[in-house]
Scaffold this motif. Sequence first.
Motif, short mmCIF file in Angstrom:
data_model
loop_
_atom_site.label_atom_id
_atom_site.label_comp_id
_atom_site.label_asym_id
_atom_site.label_seq_id
_atom_site.Cartn_x
_atom_site.Cartn_y
_atom_site.Cartn_z
N ASP A 104 45.39 48.34 -2.25
CA ASP A 104 45.67 48.05 -0.47
C ASP A 104 45.31 48.71 0.73
N PRO A 105 44.61 49.23 1.45
CA PRO A 105 43.31 47.96 1.47
C PRO A 105 42.07 48.45 0.29
N PHE A 113 38.53 51.57 4.38
CA PHE A 113 38.75 51.74 5.78
C PHE A 113 38.06 52.23 6.47
N ASP A 149 34.51 41.17 6.31
CA ASP A 149 35.31 41.97 5.64
C ASP A 149 36.31 41.33 5.13
N PHE A 187 43.06 42.17 4.93
CA PHE A 187 43.93 43.68 5.01
C PHE A 187 45.60 42.60 5.37
N ASP A 227 51.10 42.19 3.22
CA ASP A 227 49.28 42.86 2.86
C ASP A 227 49.50 41.55 1.56
N SER A 262 39.52 44.65 6.75
CA SER A 262 39.85 45.99 6.38
C SER A 262 39.22 46.87 6.80
#
Length: 545
Positions: free
Chosen positions: A49-50, A53, A249, A252, A277, A305
């Motif tokens: 994660d993410p 980016f 998106d 996040f 998150d 994100s």
Amino acid sequence: MSFLGLFYNGESRKFVDYNLKFIGFTVVLCFFLTFISAQPASAQTIAVDPTSFDYSAIFVGNSSASQIFVIRNTGKGERRVIGIALTDTSNYSLNLNAGGASACGSTTPKIKKDSNCTVGVTFNPTEIGILDAILKVTSDDKDVNQFDADLTGRGITAGDTDADGMSDGWEQWIIDANPNDDINTIEDVLPDDDFDDDGVSNLNEFINGSNPINSRPDTAVLLLPVDGMTEVTLTPQLETEAFGDPEADGHFLTRWQISTDPNFADEGQLVLDLESDMYLTSIVVPDLVLYLNTEYFWRAAFSDSAGQISAWPDMPFSFTTVDVDESDSNLNGIPDNQEVACSVLFGKEEVPANTICINSAMGDGLLGLEGSTNVSSIEAYRSVDPADITDELSGFELELGLMSFKAVCDDVGDTIEVIYHLSETIPTSSRLFKWHPIDGWREHVNAEFLPDGKSVLVRITDGGNGDLDNVANGVVIDPSGVGTQLSAGGVAPIGGGGDDKYNFTCFITTARIETSITRDLFALILVLGCGIFILHKIRKRPLRL
């Protein structure tokens, strides 16, 4: 003679024997295919994660802020990462020590079940234009062993031909975003306009280094507790509606805040400020954060994100907590069933100043807490059974439970020192672990086991890494516990006391993980063996009617 026997003569016997063998083989084959098809599909156990980016626009020769990527182990056992790498090391750089205490530290870290580690990636363009890369994470998972996170950024030059405070290369980004609009030259990109309608002007997007063509997520819609709600528990669940984003998106992060100030203008009135998150649309407020009979205001903000952050809601929601704590009738901060005089713990020794004591939630142990340095008062102290916490501490046992306290500092931002006093000798292999609702279990980095063998000194900074509320507000909250290392069989070392129920659970969990493959193989062998046995019997013994 039966009906079937009328047709059972010399030739038909061969026919029947042959078909019985065929039927037996078919049964075995069906069992085998059913067994194979019933096996669960491979599940990816390492996640990042993410998943993507956007570093926005960065001047050639400069560097962006480091973006933290969280590598999670969502499987049933420990995983080893066998590689963390970037496909473009000219324009991107990898920092294995980013993220503080949870940093991966190497390209081959071991990650325990339900745990994670972090790395940082910085964008430092060496040329102009859009520059893409991939962060590749590989593991020892035999089913799905690679996870990719997509990276993008734009290298720009520092020229500003139209002298509007924004570089020509950055303005070109907006020009290229939509070939069908009326923005065709750098003169068309105006500093006070807001190209992506995210509430931030083009000029401020340039100054902040944010993405000028990606809108911010939709503002969080608050749900629970409903605005103005009363008689709210001291550990309520905050909840929002689902995440929304104009560009679709990903969701996040979510930032959760609680304050006694309806305008959130005074940081000193914040009582909780957490980013997660994991808890994206709901989170339970940790114990000891809220006071009885107090009005609070809460709000949430989403991050997508692409690095864009939503606006705060126009108005926060308020709620008022209950005015009675049934577990603490005398309101002294200690549960009624854990109250004990400190003289019982210290015996003939003098009880240190600014010390309170409790009975352990596990076993017959006693626990004392001494406010040693920069502590004006201890408002609450309690022992918590680790079984009441969803996260499992792997490899260690908290024989006396989790010790959770709330202390008031002499001054906001102070680094306080407290001393945990235990009634039992602490084994030399022990460590002090801290539990956090976002980060889970972590070893306490500022703990010192004292020479008497029964006490631990802990240093925590108000608003710092060890303070659960994450706010410099003059209050420190810390749930910690002394962990005794378990032996290989999942049992506490001899003389360690130990909780049989906890140890048995650990043993069963370990056995379940290590024998899952063996169990499946045994089942397959059993099915095939039964089939072979049936075929053998059919061949050796003719059918009798």
